[in-house]
Design an enzyme around this catalytic site. Structure first.
Site, PDB file in Angstrom:
ATOM      1  N   ASP A 196      22.729 -60.163  21.605  1.00 17.73           N
ATOM      2  CA  ASP A 196      22.381 -60.289  20.192  1.00 17.73           C
ATOM      3  C   ASP A 196      21.499 -59.079  19.937  1.00 17.73           C
ATOM      4  OD1 ASP A 196      20.901 -60.730  17.820  1.00 17.73           O
ATOM      5  OD2 ASP A 196      21.420 -62.849  17.921  1.00 17.73           O
ATOM      6  N   HIS A 197      22.029 -58.079  19.245  1.00 19.17           N
ATOM      7  CA  HIS A 197      21.306 -56.801  19.231  1.00 19.17           C
ATOM      8  C   HIS A 197      19.951 -56.905  18.538  1.00 19.17           C
ATOM      9  CE1 HIS A 197      22.961 -56.281  15.159  1.00 19.17           C
ATOM     10  NE2 HIS A 197      22.094 -55.326  14.982  1.00 19.17           N
ATOM     11  N   HIS A 259      21.355 -63.820  14.651  1.00 18.18           N
ATOM     12  CA  HIS A 259      20.152 -63.004  14.443  1.00 18.18           C
ATOM     13  C   HIS A 259      19.002 -63.807  13.809  1.00 18.18           C
ATOM     14  CE1 HIS A 259      23.051 -60.045  15.401  1.00 18.18           C
ATOM     15  NE2 HIS A 259      23.421 -59.700  14.188  1.00 18.18           N
TER      16      HIS A 259
HETATM   17  C1  BG6 Z   1      25.847 -57.346  12.805  1.00 16.92           C
HETATM   18  C2  BG6 Z   1      26.692 -57.942  11.724  1.00 16.92           C
HETATM   19  O1  BG6 Z   1      25.702 -58.249  13.867  1.00 16.92           O
HETATM   20  O2  BG6 Z   1      24.567 -57.034  12.287  1.00 16.92           O
HETATM   21  C3  BG6 Z   1      26.788 -57.012  10.536  1.00 16.92           C
HETATM   22  O3  BG6 Z   1      27.989 -58.200  12.237  1.00 16.92           O
HETATM   23  C4  BG6 Z   1      25.416 -56.602  10.069  1.00 16.92           C
HETATM   24  O4  BG6 Z   1      27.496 -57.621   9.470  1.00 16.92           O
HETATM   25  C5  BG6 Z   1      24.597 -56.088  11.243  1.00 16.92           C
HETATM   26  O5  BG6 Z   1      25.570 -55.602   9.087  1.00 16.92           O
HETATM   27  C6  BG6 Z   1      23.181 -55.825  10.831  1.00 16.92           C
HETATM   28  O6  BG6 Z   1      22.519 -55.178  11.879  1.00 16.92           O
HETATM   29  P1  BG6 Z   1      21.294 -54.235  11.605  1.00 16.92           P
HETATM   30  O7  BG6 Z   1      20.847 -53.845  12.970  1.00 16.92           O
HETATM   31  O8  BG6 Z   1      21.790 -53.089  10.789  1.00 16.92           O
HETATM   32  O9  BG6 Z   1      20.299 -55.054  10.858  1.00 16.92           O
END
Ligand code: BG6
Length: 510
Positions: A196-197, A259
């Protein structure tokens, strides 16, 4: 020959040589995130010694042609510009391309041969990181083929095999469970790194440091002092060419189930017994299990979904969701989601937590705001009508920082009270750009540290919590009335109303 029991020292940390094998290497994630992140680690000298990369994908490429493609991607997407030729030459000198279908035994034989040859060259342990960056329907077959070809067991030299699984991890509770079962038939839980980045973002990790390395906040981190909490993940982008995926998923599955619930866990968890993977994840699971199950009344009154209509973002007119290419006619997929969450445990009883996430909102900002209770007695009520509450806010992105709002008396003979801010900003305090989330997570996977990855029970608990919402929307079907909001606004009226009802005020202006 290198002693297999002695890890190799690379200067800053202990590392065993490692090969990363990316499945779905011709996709966007590899080009925009994974290889640029690996390159950035190379620039910082953080990659394990003799790091090699095998790109596995269906398209036909020679290793040299694909290396050139990756060079172009890194030049465009690395946060480090311009590309450093010396680093690139060394970094890309052990790149290989392995062409094949994900169910093709011959391709896995070739892959095994490449890895075996690398192991023999290293002459000692070589860890293998298999990164599943493909569409989710291929996760199971790739795991099976890796297992059949004995690529997931320890190598004769003692190297370990780990698998990083990208999101989406299932599209509901049943599919997530089924995927867990399939993966666990091929490998052990300790080998699975579900990514989960958001957990790799510096500011997200800092929530733990902030809470548990400072003595002054934890004593007030509970229902006695906290009035309510707001968690917002707002994006100004729309579906950006991903309508095929997004129209099936929606914001609840795409952003909230993973997230947002992860952010909630880190805000709400109890102090872990140790700063290590299982201890931290045990506490997150406890939070997820303490979330109050959603009754029918909650589903109708405390959950908001909406879809953007035409509007304007940064001065540019943008189409509504239904006009985006690839979106199904009359789609009811939500591009905005908000709800009130309750945590039924000792610490959080009675503290409403409001979460929201949406696309095409007024700006890109991810924020967690903790609103503290007012003072018990209005000492200054003869002088001022209302005193603003204290708010502690964590700006996760884009301007990473933490701010505490309190009130102060402006100079002058009258008693006046005005809110002021005490601010910490990553940029000015540390003077360095935070690394990309994928840099941290790839490095952790190479080290075998799963603290920032989600565990089986955690992912299932998160799906389990959102399941009643998914089911109720399914029951409402295509005829459901989904409120709309203007692209470029802060979302629908219903979300504002939700907060007024639950906290007596609107969302904090971000
Ligand atoms: C991803 C989603 O996991 O996270 C995207 O699939 C979203 O839809 C993105 O835009 C948002 O990531 P960040 O790091 O730009 O907030």
């Amino acid at each position: 020959m290198h002693n297999p029991f002695e890890p190799v020292r690379d200067g800053r940390t202990l590392h065993t040589p490692c090969v990363a094998i990316i499945f779905g290497a011709t996709g966007d994630l590899t080009k925009r995130k994974l290889v640029p992140a690996l390159y950035n680690l190379a620039v910082d000298g953080l990659l394990p010694p003799r790091f090699s990369l095998i790109s596995f994908a269906r398209r036909d490429y020679s290793s040299d042609a694909f290396r050139e493609e990756l060079r172009l991607s890194v030049s465009s997407f690395s946060r480090r510009k311009p590309l450093r030729d010396d680093v690139w030459e060394e970094f890309s000198s052990r790149f290989h391309y392995c062409q094949g279908n994900f169910d093709e035994d011959r391709a896995f034989v070739r892959l095994s041969e490449i890895i075996k040859q690398m192991e023999d060259e290293v002459g000692g342990p070589l860890n293998r990181i298999f990164y599943f960056a493909t569409a989710p329907e291929f996760f199971e077959i790739i795991a099976r083929k890796l297992s059949e070809h004995k690529l997931l067991s320890a190598s004769p030299y003692g190297g370990e095999a780990r698998v990083v699984v990208e999101k989406p991890f299932g599209h509901d509770l049943d599919s997530a469970r089924a995927l867990n079962i399939s993966l666990l038939q091929c490998m052990e839980e300790r080998q699975i790194f579900r990514i989960d980045h958001y957990l790799g973002k510096e500011t997200v990790q800092n929530l733990l440091i902030f809470r548990f390395a400072n003595g002054i906040f934890e004593p007030i981190w509970n229902h006695k002092y906290i009035h309510h909490i707001e968690i917002s993940v707002c994006e100004s982008l729309g579906v950006e060419g991903r309508a095929g995926f997004f129209d099936q998923a929606g914001v609840l599955r795409d952003i909230v189930q993973n997230h947002v619930l992860q952010l909630l866990c880190l805000v709400a968890l109890e102090p872990p017994v140790a700063f290590e993977a299982d201890a931290v994840r045990d506490e997150k699971v406890k939070v997820l299990r303490s979330l109050r199950p959603l009754s029918n009344e909650c589903l109708s009154r405390k959950v908001v979904r909406a879809q953007y209509g035409t509007g304007s973002v940064a001065g540019k007119t943008v189409p509504g969701y239904l006009q985006e290419p690839g979106v199904g006619a009359g789609s009811t997929t939500e591009t905005f989601f908000a709800m009130q969450v309750a945590i039924d445990n000792w610490r959080w009883a009675g503290v409403p937590i409001f979460i929201r996430a949406g696309k095409r909102l007024a700006k890109r900002v991810t924020d967690i705001s903790i609103f503290f209770r007012q003072v018990p007695f209005g000492l200054f009520s003869n002088h001022v009508e209302q005193v603003a509450e204290n708010v502690l806010s964590f700006q996760i992105q884009p301007d990473e920082g933490i701010a505490l709002k309190f009130v102060a008396k402006p100079p002058g003979s009258r008693v006046r009270i005005q809110p002021v801010n005490m601010e910490f900003s990553y940029g000015s305090s540390f003077g360095v750009e935070p690394p990309d989330a994928y840099e941290r997570l790839l490095l952790d996977a190479m080290k075998g540290d799963a603290t920032l990855f989600t565990r089986k029970d955690e992912i299932e608990a998160a799906w389990s919590y959102v399941s009643p919402i998914i089911n109720s929307w399914r029951e409402q079907g295509a005829g459901a009335v989904v409120p709309s909001y203007d692209a470029g606004s802060w979302g629908p009226y219903e979300a504002e109303h939700l907060l007024f009802e639950g906290a007596g005020k609107g969302w904090r202006r971000l």
